[in-house]
Design a protein around this motif. Structure first.
Motif, PDB file in Angstrom:
ATOM      1  N   ILE A  43       0.833  -1.205   0.000  1.00 22.03           N
ATOM      2  CA  ILE A  43       0.000   0.000   0.000  1.00 22.03           C
ATOM      3  C   ILE A  43       0.862   1.248   0.000  1.00 22.03           C
ATOM      4  CG2 ILE A  43      -1.675   1.334   1.342  1.00 22.03           C
ATOM      5  CD1 ILE A  43      -2.785  -1.363   2.344  1.00 22.03           C
ATOM      6  N   ILE A  44       1.910   1.247   0.811  1.00 19.11           N
ATOM      7  CA  ILE A  44       2.807   2.404   0.868  1.00 19.11           C
ATOM      8  C   ILE A  44       3.508   2.602  -0.465  1.00 19.11           C
ATOM      9  CG2 ILE A  44       4.921   3.279   1.929  1.00 19.11           C
ATOM     10  CD1 ILE A  44       4.005   2.008   4.540  1.00 19.11           C
ATOM     11  N   ALA A  45       3.870   1.495  -1.116  1.00 16.28           N
ATOM     12  CA  ALA A  45       4.584   1.588  -2.398  1.00 16.28           C
ATOM     13  C   ALA A  45       3.688   2.092  -3.523  1.00 16.28           C
ATOM     14  CB  ALA A  45       5.159   0.223  -2.767  1.00 16.28           C
ATOM     15  N   THR A  46       2.427   1.652  -3.520  1.00 19.56           N
ATOM     16  CA  THR A  46       1.526   2.000  -4.630  1.00 19.56           C
ATOM     17  C   THR A  46       0.576   3.149  -4.306  1.00 19.56           C
ATOM     18  OG1 THR A  46      -0.151   0.392  -3.919  1.00 19.56           O
ATOM     19  CG2 THR A  46       1.572  -0.390  -5.422  1.00 19.56           C
ATOM     20  N   GLY A  47       0.342   3.370  -3.023  1.00 21.33           N
ATOM     21  CA  GLY A  47      -0.609   4.403  -2.636  1.00 21.33           C
ATOM     22  C   GLY A  47      -2.052   4.009  -2.856  1.00 21.33           C
ATOM     23  N   LEU A  48      -2.286   2.724  -3.158  1.00 21.79           N
ATOM     24  CA  LEU A  48      -3.635   2.236  -3.437  1.00 21.79           C
ATOM     25  C   LEU A  48      -4.024   1.168  -2.424  1.00 21.79           C
ATOM     26  CD1 LEU A  48      -3.334   1.811  -7.316  1.00 21.79           C
ATOM     27  CD2 LEU A  48      -4.354   3.737  -6.089  1.00 21.79           C
ATOM     28  N   SER A  49      -5.288   1.188  -2.044  1.00 18.32           N
ATOM     29  CA  SER A  49      -5.773   0.157  -1.128  1.00 18.32           C
ATOM     30  C   SER A  49      -7.292   0.091  -1.167  1.00 18.32           C
ATOM     31  CB  SER A  49      -5.323   0.440   0.306  1.00 18.32           C
ATOM     32  OG  SER A  49      -5.901  -0.494   1.196  1.00 18.32           O
ATOM     33  N   GLU A  50      -7.795  -1.143  -1.205  1.00 20.78           N
ATOM     34  CA  GLU A  50      -9.234  -1.371  -1.103  1.00 20.78           C
ATOM     35  C   GLU A  50      -9.590  -1.858   0.305  1.00 20.78           C
ATOM     36  OE1 GLU A  50     -11.703  -1.190  -3.744  1.00 20.78           O
ATOM     37  OE2 GLU A  50     -10.078   0.033  -4.555  1.00 20.78           O
ATOM     38  N   ALA A  51      -8.621  -1.795   1.218  1.00 16.86           N
ATOM     39  CA  ALA A  51      -8.811  -2.406   2.535  1.00 16.86           C
ATOM     40  C   ALA A  51     -10.025  -1.846   3.265  1.00 16.86           C
ATOM     41  CB  ALA A  51      -7.559  -2.219   3.379  1.00 16.86           C
ATOM     42  N   GLY A  52     -10.171  -0.525   3.239  1.00 16.17           N
ATOM     43  CA  GLY A  52     -11.302   0.079   3.929  1.00 16.17           C
ATOM     44  C   GLY A  52     -12.623  -0.387   3.360  1.00 16.17           C
ATOM     45  N   TYR A  53     -12.699  -0.475   2.040  1.00 15.39           N
ATOM     46  CA  TYR A  53     -13.925  -0.934   1.391  1.00 15.39           C
ATOM     47  C   TYR A  53     -14.148  -2.426   1.613  1.00 15.39           C
ATOM     48  CZ  TYR A  53     -13.486   3.598  -0.882  1.00 15.39           C
ATOM     49  OH  TYR A  53     -13.365   4.948  -1.120  1.00 15.39           O
ATOM     50  N   ASP A  54     -13.050  -3.195   1.686  1.00 10.51           N
ATOM     51  CA  ASP A  54     -13.166  -4.614   2.039  1.00 10.51           C
ATOM     52  C   ASP A  54     -13.857  -4.762   3.393  1.00 10.51           C
ATOM     53  OD1 ASP A  54     -11.996  -5.719  -0.192  1.00 10.51           O
ATOM     54  OD2 ASP A  54      -9.987  -5.797   0.661  1.00 10.51           O
ATOM     55  N   GLY A  55     -13.369  -3.990   4.373  1.00  3.32           N
ATOM     56  CA  GLY A  55     -13.938  -4.063   5.704  1.00  3.32           C
ATOM     57  C   GLY A  55     -15.407  -3.686   5.725  1.00  3.32           C
ATOM     58  N   LEU A  56     -15.755  -2.631   5.005  1.00  4.06           N
ATOM     59  CA  LEU A  56     -17.145  -2.180   4.966  1.00  4.06           C
ATOM     60  C   LEU A  56     -18.033  -3.168   4.215  1.00  4.06           C
ATOM     61  CD1 LEU A  56     -16.400   1.590   4.341  1.00  4.06           C
ATOM     62  CD2 LEU A  56     -17.478   0.620   6.386  1.00  4.06           C
ATOM     63  N   GLY A  57     -17.453  -3.868   3.233  1.00  7.39           N
ATOM     64  CA  GLY A  57     -18.222  -4.881   2.523  1.00  7.39           C
ATOM     65  C   GLY A  57     -18.520  -6.094   3.372  1.00  7.39           C
ATOM     66  N   PHE A  58     -17.546  -6.497   4.197  1.00 14.61           N
ATOM     67  CA  PHE A  58     -17.723  -7.670   5.047  1.00 14.61           C
ATOM     68  C   PHE A  58     -18.412  -7.338   6.371  1.00 14.61           C
ATOM     69  CE2 PHE A  58     -14.585  -9.618   2.291  1.00 14.61           C
ATOM     70  CZ  PHE A  58     -14.949 -10.952   2.288  1.00 14.61           C
ATOM     71  N   GLY A  59     -18.519  -6.053   6.687  1.00 14.20           N
ATOM     72  CA  GLY A  59     -18.987  -5.674   8.019  1.00 14.20           C
ATOM     73  C   GLY A  59     -20.468  -5.420   8.150  1.00 14.20           C
ATOM     74  N   VAL A  60     -21.261  -6.016   7.270  1.00 15.52           N
ATOM     75  CA  VAL A  60     -22.710  -5.748   7.297  1.00 15.52           C
ATOM     76  C   VAL A  60     -23.470  -6.617   8.302  1.00 15.52           C
ATOM     77  CG1 VAL A  60     -22.840  -4.897   4.937  1.00 15.52           C
ATOM     78  CG2 VAL A  60     -23.070  -7.347   5.368  1.00 15.52           C
ATOM     79  N   GLN A  61     -22.766  -7.444   9.053  1.00 19.08           N
ATOM     80  CA  GLN A  61     -23.472  -8.323   9.991  1.00 19.08           C
ATOM     81  C   GLN A  61     -24.338  -7.540  10.977  1.00 19.08           C
ATOM     82  OE1 GLN A  61     -20.244  -8.592   9.302  1.00 19.08           O
ATOM     83  NE2 GLN A  61     -19.862 -10.676   8.598  1.00 19.08           N
ATOM     84  N   GLY A  62     -23.873  -6.350  11.347  1.00 11.59           N
ATOM     85  CA  GLY A  62     -24.636  -5.543  12.299  1.00 11.59           C
ATOM     86  C   GLY A  62     -26.025  -5.194  11.786  1.00 11.59           C
ATOM     87  N   VAL A  63     -26.116  -4.761  10.525  1.00 13.33           N
ATOM     88  CA  VAL A  63     -27.431  -4.384   9.991  1.00 13.33           C
ATOM     89  C   VAL A  63     -28.266  -5.616   9.638  1.00 13.33           C
ATOM     90  CG1 VAL A  63     -26.769  -2.096   9.181  1.00 13.33           C
ATOM     91  CG2 VAL A  63     -26.454  -4.055   7.669  1.00 13.33           C
ATOM     92  N   ILE A  64     -27.597  -6.742   9.373  1.00 15.64           N
ATOM     93  CA  ILE A  64     -28.352  -7.989   9.186  1.00 15.64           C
ATOM     94  C   ILE A  64     -29.068  -8.351  10.487  1.00 15.64           C
ATOM     95  CG2 ILE A  64     -28.129 -10.481   8.853  1.00 15.64           C
ATOM     96  CD1 ILE A  64     -25.893  -9.897   6.843  1.00 15.64           C
ATOM     97  N   ILE A  65     -28.341  -8.287  11.594  1.00 17.84           N
ATOM     98  CA  ILE A  65     -28.947  -8.560  12.903  1.00 17.84           C
ATOM     99  C   ILE A  65     -30.078  -7.579  13.173  1.00 17.84           C
ATOM    100  CG2 ILE A  65     -28.525  -8.579  15.390  1.00 17.84           C
ATOM    101  CD1 ILE A  65     -25.637  -9.451  14.752  1.00 17.84           C
ATOM    102  N   LEU A  66     -29.859  -6.317  12.825  1.00 15.85           N
ATOM    103  CA  LEU A  66     -30.882  -5.292  13.014  1.00 15.85           C
ATOM    104  C   LEU A  66     -32.161  -5.626  12.244  1.00 15.85           C
ATOM    105  CD1 LEU A  66     -31.875  -2.410  13.794  1.00 15.85           C
ATOM    106  CD2 LEU A  66     -30.669  -1.585  11.756  1.00 15.85           C
ATOM    107  N   GLY A  67     -32.013  -5.938  10.964  1.00 17.13           N
ATOM    108  CA  GLY A  67     -33.182  -6.239  10.136  1.00 17.13           C
ATOM    109  C   GLY A  67     -33.936  -7.460  10.605  1.00 17.13           C
ATOM    110  N   VAL A  68     -33.202  -8.478  11.054  1.00 18.00           N
ATOM    111  CA  VAL A  68     -33.840  -9.710  11.536  1.00 18.00           C
ATOM    112  C   VAL A  68     -34.542  -9.468  12.869  1.00 18.00           C
ATOM    113  CG1 VAL A  68     -33.401 -12.043  12.391  1.00 18.00           C
ATOM    114  CG2 VAL A  68     -32.285 -11.257  10.298  1.00 18.00           C
TER     115      VAL A  68
END
Length: 255
Positions: A43-68
């Motif tokens: 990431i430091i070498a390229t200045g690019l990262s999808e890590a934050g979006y990866d986390g937000l994509g996988f982190g929907v369990q909270g709203v799944i629990i909410l909806g259920v």
């Protein structure tokens, strides 16, 4: 508006809702931190990262629990001191229109999902900047709006499915597994391209330019534009809600 406020109050009174908040607020940041730690040099070498979006994509369990929980809590049998009935009977006595009741509850789920996603975005951005410092890539507002839509649509899908099943265990287990362990759309995509029109896969395209993560070991170029992906996921939400509303309108509450 009174029905909406009542649904908000009921949601905040559920013990399990605070677990949903904790998972939704911090899981994306933890996942993003793990990915960044593994890929920090790159990431430091390229200045690019999808890590934050990866986390937000996988982190929907909270709203799944909410909806259920928003729906399944209505069908829990109350204590004998409260009469031993179900909350749904009281709810429909207070709000005579079943459609009005569903819309109020869906509205409450939508508002809380948006707020929870905004908190998750803040914790994820903070974790990214804390670890990478000046090398942290900038988050794009257009993609963050896509994340908010993805979380909200996911919560409403969980909501609609639970209305149909009247039981939180099955939708909760299936949706949690699909979002965190094995994505059914990833499996089906090896057989047919129709899998890219499943709601979770189409929704990801609203904010991910690629879905390459160390957790799945899979790589897919973006199949839909962000707008098209959003339309596909919204269509799924609309269909589930319409079907759920029809079934709920015709269902005997006591059954």
């Amino acid at each position: 508006m009174r029905a909406f406020n009542a649904e908000l109050s009921k949601l905040f009174s559920l013990p399990g809702i605070w677990l949903a908040f904790l998972i939704g607020a911090f899981t994306p940041a933890v996942i993003a931190a793990l990915v960044i730690t593994q890929q920090k040099a790159e990431i430091i070498a390229t200045g690019l990262s999808e890590a934050g979006y990866d986390g937000l994509g996988f982190g929907v369990q909270g709203v799944i629990i909410l909806g259920v929980l928003a729906v399944s809590s209505e069908y829990l049998t109350e204590s004998s001191e409260s009469g031993g009935g179900q909350q749904i009977t009281t709810s429909l006595t207070v709000v005579s229109s079943r459609l009005h009741f569903l819309l109020a509850k869906a509205g409450a789920v939508t508002v809380i999902s948006i707020l929870l996603c905004m908190v998750a975005i803040m914790t994820t951005v903070s974790a990214t900047q804390l670890i990478l410092g000046e090398y942290a890539p900038a988050f794009e507002w257009s993609r963050l709006i896509g994340v908010v839509c993805y979380w909200t649509f996911t919560a409403l899908l969980a909501f609609g499915i639970t209305v149909l099943t009247k039981n939180g265990i099955i939708p909760l287990a299936v949706l949690i597994i699909n979002s965190s362990v094995v994505s059914f759309s990833v499996l089906f995509s090896k057989v047919t391209k129709l899998a890219f029109y499943l709601p979770d896969r189409a929704g990801i395209d609203m904010f991910m330019s690629m879905s390459d993560t160390p957790f799945t070991g899979s790589f897919f170029d973006r199949f839909h534009t962000p707008f098209t992906g959003g339309l596909v996921m919204f269509a799924w939400v609309a269909v589930f809600f319409i079907v759920a509303a029809i079934v709920f309108h015709r269902r005997d509450v006591a059954s």
